[in-house]
Motif scaffolding. Structure first.
Motif, PDB file in Angstrom:
ATOM      1  N   ALA A 100     -66.018  54.267 -15.505  1.00  0.00           N
ATOM      2  CA  ALA A 100     -65.738  53.656 -14.209  1.00  0.00           C
ATOM      3  C   ALA A 100     -66.113  54.597 -13.069  1.00  0.00           C
ATOM      4  CB  ALA A 100     -64.268  53.294 -14.120  1.00  0.00           C
ATOM      5  N   ASN A 155     -56.187  56.631 -13.266  1.00  0.00           N
ATOM      6  CA  ASN A 155     -57.107  56.088 -14.263  1.00  0.00           C
ATOM      7  C   ASN A 155     -57.222  54.585 -14.062  1.00  0.00           C
ATOM      8  OD1 ASN A 155     -57.440  54.730 -17.121  1.00  0.00           O
ATOM      9  ND2 ASN A 155     -58.283  56.793 -17.338  1.00  0.00           N
ATOM     10  N   TRP A 156     -58.439  54.092 -13.804  1.00  0.00           N
ATOM     11  CA  TRP A 156     -58.637  52.666 -13.547  1.00  0.00           C
ATOM     12  C   TRP A 156     -58.208  51.799 -14.726  1.00  0.00           C
ATOM     13  CZ3 TRP A 156     -58.965  50.851  -8.967  1.00  0.00           C
ATOM     14  CH2 TRP A 156     -59.652  51.513  -7.949  1.00  0.00           C
ATOM     15  N   HIS A 157     -58.605  52.184 -15.934  1.00  0.00           N
ATOM     16  CA  HIS A 157     -58.318  51.356 -17.105  1.00  0.00           C
ATOM     17  C   HIS A 157     -56.808  51.143 -17.258  1.00  0.00           C
ATOM     18  CE1 HIS A 157     -59.596  49.627 -20.986  1.00  0.00           C
ATOM     19  NE2 HIS A 157     -58.442  50.079 -21.440  1.00  0.00           N
ATOM     20  N   PHE A 195     -55.238  48.929 -14.437  1.00  0.00           N
ATOM     21  CA  PHE A 195     -55.409  47.495 -14.659  1.00  0.00           C
ATOM     22  C   PHE A 195     -54.554  47.009 -15.827  1.00  0.00           C
ATOM     23  CE2 PHE A 195     -59.663  48.078 -12.455  1.00  0.00           C
ATOM     24  CZ  PHE A 195     -59.269  47.409 -11.306  1.00  0.00           C
ATOM     25  N   HIS A 236     -57.781  43.683 -19.372  1.00  0.00           N
ATOM     26  CA  HIS A 236     -57.833  44.680 -18.300  1.00  0.00           C
ATOM     27  C   HIS A 236     -59.157  45.425 -18.256  1.00  0.00           C
ATOM     28  CE1 HIS A 236     -55.931  46.543 -21.836  1.00  0.00           C
ATOM     29  NE2 HIS A 236     -56.467  47.692 -21.464  1.00  0.00           N
ATOM     30  N   ALA A 237     -59.885  45.511 -19.391  1.00  0.00           N
ATOM     31  CA  ALA A 237     -61.197  46.158 -19.363  1.00  0.00           C
ATOM     32  C   ALA A 237     -62.192  45.355 -18.532  1.00  0.00           C
ATOM     33  CB  ALA A 237     -61.728  46.353 -20.777  1.00  0.00           C
ATOM     34  N   GLU A 280     -61.810  46.520 -15.050  1.00  0.00           N
ATOM     35  CA  GLU A 280     -62.414  47.841 -14.879  1.00  0.00           C
ATOM     36  C   GLU A 280     -63.932  47.740 -14.772  1.00  0.00           C
ATOM     37  OE1 GLU A 280     -62.354  52.238 -17.039  1.00  0.00           O
ATOM     38  OE2 GLU A 280     -62.101  50.426 -18.244  1.00  0.00           O
ATOM     39  N   HIS A 281     -64.547  46.949 -15.639  1.00  0.00           N
ATOM     40  CA  HIS A 281     -66.010  46.807 -15.612  1.00  0.00           C
ATOM     41  C   HIS A 281     -66.480  46.155 -14.322  1.00  0.00           C
ATOM     42  CE1 HIS A 281     -66.924  47.279 -20.187  1.00  0.00           C
ATOM     43  NE2 HIS A 281     -66.007  48.136 -19.772  1.00  0.00           N
ATOM     44  N   LEU A 290     -65.671  46.824 -11.484  1.00  0.00           N
ATOM     45  CA  LEU A 290     -65.821  47.813 -10.415  1.00  0.00           C
ATOM     46  C   LEU A 290     -67.292  48.107 -10.134  1.00  0.00           C
ATOM     47  CD1 LEU A 290     -63.016  50.291 -11.550  1.00  0.00           C
ATOM     48  CD2 LEU A 290     -62.950  48.773  -9.551  1.00  0.00           C
TER      49      LEU A 290
END
Length: 267
Positions: free
Chosen positions: A5, A84-86, A89, A176-177, A180-181, A183
């Motif tokens: 990310a 941490n973005w992951h 989310f 949630h991935a 993140e993707h 982004l």
């Protein structure tokens, strides 16, 4: 290649104005603010029905030797990496879809009790795929299902483009991935879908889905999940307003020979 990310503060603002991230800007400072939300801030946002709590994932925490899912079931502790973005989310999904997350956790722990922590079962793979990339889709027009069955992506997303705008096809992102993707604004997104058929009122799909998971009626095999190229939906990719996109986009894959999908549940 594993997705990395972008760093906070370097993300193209267009990413937050486009689905799916445009639906996750409350509280907006969690995504757009200068600073990451703290573990205390995440816990303060918990709904009254959520007894689980977020805890910082530290080396000291991991020394308890428990599997991530076992720790949630036994102590209600959701190990969360800070900044941490992951994991941010993932926390957002716990806050919005507590019952779904809880149902998945219970089934994961049941599989761990049966399989141990070193070997994963087909249901565990299915649940992980859904947890990371899951989408709950409600269809009010069965003809769309036939296009989807055939991987007729041009038909599903171009000829029937209006179906994704007029309510005949609606969805809720759970993985949630996927957030993140998203982004990376031009990244092609593909979800793993559980599908429900509905009449005039398609409400309640999330609750029905959580109950089906808790009862062990769904997510027993990864092949239950239908691929859904989310980038084909209006507003999800900057180029999908052109028919050419729906003829050549890399996210559109043909159906493999012999691949069959289970019949969707009816709301």
């Amino acid at each position: 290649m594993r997705y990395v990310a972008p760093a906070r503060g370097t993300i193209d603002p267009a990413a937050f104005a486009r689905l799916p991230l445009s639906d996750w800007q409350a509280p907006s400072e969690w995504l757009l603010g200068e600073h990451w939300p703290s573990i205390d801030m995440l816990n303060a946002a918990r709904p009254a029905t959520m007894h689980e709590r977020f805890v910082a994932q530290t080396l000291a925490l991991l020394e308890d030797g428990q599997h991530y899912e076992q720790r949630i079931a036994a102590a209600g502790e959701i190990a969360t990496r800070e900044s941490n973005w992951h994991d941010l989310f993932n926390a957002a999904m716990w806050l919005r879809h507590t019952a779904l997350k809880r149902a998945l956790n219970a089934q994961q722990v049941a599989e761990i009790a049966h399989m141990g922590t070193r070997v994963r079962s087909r249901p565990q793979y299915a649940m992980t795929h859904f947890d990371e990339a899951g989408v709950i889709v409600v269809l009010r027009d069965r003809r769309l299902l036939h296009l989807w069955d055939a991987h007729d992506w041009h038909g599903l997303f171009w000829r029937e483009r209006v179906a994704w705008l007029d309510g005949r096809a609606s969805l809720e992102v759970f993985g949630h991935a996927l957030l993140e993707h998203a982004l990376t604004p031009d990244k092609l997104l593909v979800g793993k879908a559980l599908v429900f058929l509905a009449g005039a009122d398609g409400s309640g799909a999330g609750a029905v889905c959580a109950e089906a998971i808790a009862a062990g009626r769904v997510l027993r095999d990864p092949l239950e999940l239908r691929p859904l190229p989310l980038s084909g939906i209006p507003g999800w990719h900057p180029d999908n307003g052109n028919e050419t996109f729906h003829l050549h986009a890399d996210c559109y894959q043909p159906r493999r020979a012999g691949r069959e999908y289970p019949l969707p549940s009816v709301l």
